[in-house]
Design an enzyme around this catalytic site. Structure first.
Site, PDB file in Angstrom:
ATOM      1  N   HIS A 140       0.754  -1.267  -0.039  1.00  0.00           N
ATOM      2  CA  HIS A 140      -0.008  -0.033  -0.161  1.00  0.00           C
ATOM      3  C   HIS A 140       0.900   1.104   0.056  1.00  0.00           C
ATOM      4  O   HIS A 140       1.991   1.289   0.676  1.00  0.00           O
ATOM      5  CB  HIS A 140      -0.946  -0.089   1.147  1.00  0.00           C
ATOM      6  CG  HIS A 140      -0.182  -0.186   2.538  1.00  0.00           C
ATOM      7  ND1 HIS A 140       0.186  -1.397   2.832  1.00  0.00           N
ATOM      8  CD2 HIS A 140       0.141   0.525   3.598  1.00  0.00           C
ATOM      9  CE1 HIS A 140       0.878  -1.582   4.124  1.00  0.00           C
ATOM     10  NE2 HIS A 140       0.689  -0.117   4.512  1.00  0.00           N
ATOM     11  N   HIS A 179       0.646   4.999   1.165  1.00  0.00           N
ATOM     12  CA  HIS A 179      -0.066   6.296   1.916  1.00  0.00           C
ATOM     13  C   HIS A 179       0.162   7.210   1.166  1.00  0.00           C
ATOM     14  O   HIS A 179       1.018   8.012   0.917  1.00  0.00           O
ATOM     15  CB  HIS A 179       0.745   6.316   3.306  1.00  0.00           C
ATOM     16  CG  HIS A 179       0.710   5.267   4.079  1.00  0.00           C
ATOM     17  ND1 HIS A 179       0.112   5.163   5.528  1.00  0.00           N
ATOM     18  CD2 HIS A 179       1.566   4.117   4.159  1.00  0.00           C
ATOM     19  CE1 HIS A 179       0.472   4.086   5.987  1.00  0.00           C
ATOM     20  NE2 HIS A 179       1.174   3.485   5.377  1.00  0.00           N
TER      21      HIS A 179
HETATM   22  P1  AMP Z   1       1.781   0.292   7.288  1.00  0.00           P
HETATM   23  O1  AMP Z   1       2.355   0.409   8.607  1.00  0.00           O
HETATM   24  O2  AMP Z   1       2.475   1.183   6.235  1.00  0.00           O
HETATM   25  O3  AMP Z   1       1.730  -1.134   7.120  1.00  0.00           O
HETATM   26  O4  AMP Z   1       0.151   0.964   7.379  1.00  0.00           O
HETATM   27  C1  AMP Z   1      -0.666   0.460   7.611  1.00  0.00           C
HETATM   28  C2  AMP Z   1      -1.968   1.377   7.924  1.00  0.00           C
HETATM   29  O5  AMP Z   1      -3.136   0.703   7.626  1.00  0.00           O
HETATM   30  C3  AMP Z   1      -1.979   2.104   9.063  1.00  0.00           C
HETATM   31  O6  AMP Z   1      -1.735   3.434   8.845  1.00  0.00           O
HETATM   32  C4  AMP Z   1      -3.343   1.733   9.522  1.00  0.00           C
HETATM   33  O7  AMP Z   1      -3.972   2.796  10.313  1.00  0.00           O
HETATM   34  C5  AMP Z   1      -4.216   1.478   8.306  1.00  0.00           C
HETATM   35  N1  AMP Z   1      -5.394   0.461   8.576  1.00  0.00           N
HETATM   36  C6  AMP Z   1      -5.396  -0.695   9.459  1.00  0.00           C
HETATM   37  N2  AMP Z   1      -6.361  -1.245   9.250  1.00  0.00           N
HETATM   38  C7  AMP Z   1      -7.296  -0.414   8.370  1.00  0.00           C
HETATM   39  C8  AMP Z   1      -8.460  -0.626   8.218  1.00  0.00           C
HETATM   40  N3  AMP Z   1      -9.105  -1.443   8.259  1.00  0.00           N
HETATM   41  N4  AMP Z   1      -8.975   0.527   7.276  1.00  0.00           N
HETATM   42  C9  AMP Z   1      -8.032   1.506   7.001  1.00  0.00           C
HETATM   43  N5  AMP Z   1      -7.059   1.661   7.233  1.00  0.00           N
HETATM   44  C10 AMP Z   1      -6.737   0.557   8.179  1.00  0.00           C
END
Ligand code: AMP
Length: 127
Positions: free
Chosen positions: A110, A112
């Site tokens: 993903h 951001h």
């Molecule tokens: P990372 O640390 O780069 O893997 O980021 C994962 C991101 O996913 C974090 O910013 C979380 O807040 C976000 N996240 C986790 N679960 C969900 C969800 N169900 N819907 C939207 N964002 C999520």
């Protein structure tokens, strides 16, 4: 728990479940290649996640195994989201955590998109 970016893809991860419609998301964009939705725990006034529809663990996995069409489609989707959200003129930041030192949490690649204020310098160290 931080992700090891070399692990095989886990199709029970939370973003895989969102893609399958098993869990809800706050969708902002979707096309053949990507889905974009609001981060559940925003770190900026605008915090959107863009994920490819195909199963890739991380940036490393995607850049190595993604087809040219998947990579082009995904990159274009990220740009489209930013344009449609009106982020180009004020500016935005893209971030793709990859592996343990980055503290990547979700093992589905993903990007951001963070925006909506002056974001400060690149890295804030926990030390
Ligand atoms: P990372 O640390 O780069 O893997 O980021 C994962 C991101 O996913 C974090 O910013 C979380 O807040 C976000 N996240 C986790 N679960 C969900 C969800 N169900 N819907 C939207 N964002 C999520």
């Amino acid at each position: 728990m931080p992700v090891n970016a070399t692990l095989p893809y886990d199709d029970q991860n939370i973003f895989a479940r969102i893609l399958r419609g098993e869990l809800p998301c706050s969708k902002v964009y979707e096309d053949d290649w990507a889905l974009a939705f609001h981060d559940i725990n925003p770190q900026a006034p605008v915090h959107i996640l863009v994920i490819p529809k195909a199963p890739f663990v991380s940036w490393d996995d995607f850049s190595a195994r993604g087809s040219d069409a998947q990579i082009a489609g995904f990159i274009r989707a990220v740009g489209t989201v930013a344009r449609e959200q009106g982020l180009v003129e004020p500016g935005y930041r893209l971030l793709a955590n990859t592996g343990p030192d980055s503290l990547q949490e979700v093992p589905h690649f993903h990007v951001h998109i963070c925006a909506g204020k002056v974001l400060g310098r690149m890295i804030v160290s926990p030390d």
